[in-house]
Design a protein around this motif. Structure first.
Motif, mmCIF file in Angstrom:
data_model
loop_
_atom_site.group_PDB
_atom_site.id
_atom_site.type_symbol
_atom_site.label_atom_id
_atom_site.label_comp_id
_atom_site.label_asym_id
_atom_site.label_seq_id
_atom_site.Cartn_x
_atom_site.Cartn_y
_atom_site.Cartn_z
ATOM 1 N N TYR A 1 13.414 12.600 11.814
ATOM 2 C CA TYR A 1 12.633 12.328 10.627
ATOM 3 C C TYR A 1 12.979 11.153 9.912
ATOM 4 N N ALA A 2 11.909 11.013 9.088
ATOM 5 C CA ALA A 2 11.883 9.747 8.349
ATOM 6 C C ALA A 2 10.898 9.884 7.031
ATOM 7 N N ILE A 3 11.391 9.680 5.964
ATOM 8 C CA ILE A 3 10.512 9.776 4.721
ATOM 9 C C ILE A 3 10.093 8.489 4.300
ATOM 10 N N ASP A 4 8.880 8.539 3.765
ATOM 11 C CA ASP A 4 8.313 7.289 2.948
ATOM 12 C C ASP A 4 8.398 7.439 1.660
ATOM 13 N N ALA A 5 9.253 7.119 0.965
ATOM 14 C CA ALA A 5 9.333 7.634 -0.604
ATOM 15 C C ALA A 5 8.647 6.607 -1.570
ATOM 16 N N ARG A 6 7.786 5.942 -1.075
ATOM 17 C CA ARG A 6 7.129 4.850 -1.865
ATOM 18 C C ARG A 6 6.167 5.594 -3.136
ATOM 19 N N LYS A 7 5.799 6.487 -2.818
ATOM 20 C CA LYS A 7 4.994 7.322 -3.702
ATOM 21 C C LYS A 7 5.487 7.582 -4.978
ATOM 22 N N ILE A 8 6.863 8.209 -4.926
ATOM 23 C CA ILE A 8 7.765 8.600 -6.175
ATOM 24 C C ILE A 8 8.163 7.353 -6.695
ATOM 25 N N GLU A 9 8.637 6.228 -6.014
ATOM 26 C CA GLU A 9 8.888 5.098 -6.804
ATOM 27 C C GLU A 9 7.919 4.378 -7.383
ATOM 28 N N GLN A 10 6.527 4.298 -6.681
ATOM 29 C CA GLN A 10 5.473 3.498 -7.481
ATOM 30 C C GLN A 10 4.958 4.323 -8.601
ATOM 31 N N GLN A 11 4.688 5.902 -8.429
ATOM 32 C CA GLN A 11 4.358 6.399 -9.652
ATOM 33 C C GLN A 11 5.093 6.697 -10.592
ATOM 34 N N LEU A 12 6.386 7.165 -10.269
ATOM 35 C CA LEU A 12 7.335 7.637 -11.136
ATOM 36 C C LEU A 12 8.595 6.639 -11.561
ATOM 37 N N GLY A 13 8.658 5.913 -10.971
ATOM 38 C CA GLY A 13 9.713 4.878 -11.055
ATOM 39 C C GLY A 13 11.035 5.111 -10.563
ATOM 40 N N TRP A 14 11.131 6.148 -9.478
ATOM 41 C CA TRP A 14 12.443 6.690 -8.983
ATOM 42 C C TRP A 14 12.735 6.106 -7.735
ATOM 43 N N LYS A 15 14.141 5.665 -7.743
ATOM 44 C CA LYS A 15 14.591 5.272 -6.314
ATOM 45 C C LYS A 15 16.100 5.526 -6.214
ATOM 46 N N PRO A 16 16.585 5.824 -5.092
ATOM 47 C CA PRO A 16 17.951 6.514 -5.029
ATOM 48 C C PRO A 16 19.034 5.282 -5.614
#
Length: 357
Positions: A298-313
């Motif tokens: 499994y692997a998650i591309d989390a770019r949408k939440i970072e680009q749209q909502l400014g979240w990253k771990p």
């Protein structure tokens, strides 16, 4: 203001409630069935806190749901309630169908009725946030791109199929009834209060007990690892600013084979709590027969939440796993109390490689 959180005595739900009340005075109504993985001890620090209202109950209980919604008038419902262990779904799939599909349906029905009766302002502000998993997307080959929100659903276990069905129900209630929903699909979580049937807490607990450390197959199954408190911050951000009807993948950008995880846990334990005989914990690793239909990667591309909502771990895997191992070392009473007879029987049954019960 009030939020209703279902499944909030479980691993991720409990962390969410603790983090929420650490930074907000908004009341949390906590609905949890208290199955084997639900543990009120995880929320012991909230005893006597008027902002935390605990109710033992099932999301499949329509009358209870209607009563709670009418009484507390939440501005949002966050749904963590789920059967979530793949191995258990292989042995007892019906439990997963009942909770993850039927339960989600009944929760949606109750919320739809409640939402439909709100005044225009409250109706516009209301949100239903459904917490799901990357496992709905199926398995990736080694060099395939990570899962995006557009990836086709291809669940491979009764657990992931039941979660996929719940995701589809949530989507349908938005498109059919206009219910203002949000969905998050997360990668593998780890951290405090994790029930010790899952990989990381099982390794920590078994290592200290001198038991074998069971690794499925060749141990090369790859997962993306997300520190639970990062996941909680992502959910808060999606609830605050997510676009209604949207799906947000939440990942830690930490792809790693299971065997590497086990070696890292062993190395940290060697440093933080060495064996009395001076030998390395990795000597306790024991390879067991792989489970049926075990997804390879499994692997998650989390770019949408970072680009749209400014979240990253906020946590790297190095920082998060160290905090996790240290938490288990610091909280032996919590660990001992969750390891009931039924838990020991389960571990012995699942990892049938001579592991003591």
């Amino acid at each position: 203001m009030t939020i209703l959180v279902t499944g909030a005595a479980g691993f991720i739900g409990a962390n969410f409630v603790l983090d929420w009340l650490a930074q907000s005075d908004e009341t949390v109504v906590n609905l949890d069935k208290l199955t084997y993985a639900g543990n009120q001890e995880s929320l012991a620090s909230l005893n006597g806190d008027a902002r935390h209202i605990f109710v033992q109950g099932d999301i499949g209980d329509s009358a209870l749901l209607a009563s709670l919604l009418a009484q507390h008038q939440p501005r949002a419902v966050i749904n963590f309630a789920a059967e979530s262990h793949v191995d258990r779904s292989i042995h007892s799939p019906e439990d997963f169908i009942q909770t993850n599909i039927v339960g989600t349906f009944r929760l949606l029905e109750a919320v739809r009725a409640y939402w439909g009766a709100l005044d225009a302002e409250a109706k516009t502000a209301f949100r239903f946030l459904h917490v799901s998993t990357d496992e709905v997307y199926g398995s990736l080959a080694k060099n395939e791109p990570a899962f995006t929100e557009e990836h086709r659903y291809e669940p491979n276990s009764p657990y992931s199929a039941s979660k996929a069905a719940s995701d589809h129900l949530v989507r349908a209630y938005h498109h059919t009834y206009g219910l203002p929903v949000l969905t998050t699909n997360c990668s593998n979580n780890y951290g405090p209060y994790h029930f010790p049937e899952k990989l990381i807490p099982l390794m920590i607990v078994n290592a200290q007990a001198g038991k074998p450390l069971p690794v499925y197959g060749d141990g090369q199954q790859i997962r993306d690892w997300l520190y639970v408190k990062d996941h909680c911050s992502a959910i808060r951000r999606v609830l605050e600013a997510g676009n209604v009807g949207e799906v947000y993948n939440v990942g830690g950008w930490n792809e790693m084979p299971n065997l590497d995880i086990v070696h890292k846990v062993c190395s940290l334990l060697d440093e933080l709590k060495p064996r009395l005989d001076g030998k390395p914990y990795k000597e306790q690793i024991s390879y067991v027969t792989d489970r049926p239909g075990h997804d390879r990667r499994y692997a998650i591309d989390a770019r949408k939440i970072e680009q749209q909502l400014g979240w990253k771990p906020a946590e790297t895997f190095e920082s998060g796993i160290r905090k996790t191992v240290q938490w288990y070392l610091d909280n032996p009473d919590w660990v001992a109390n969750v390891q009931s007879g039924s838990y020991r029987e389960w571990v012995a049954k699942q990892y049938s490689a001579g592991i003591p019960a």
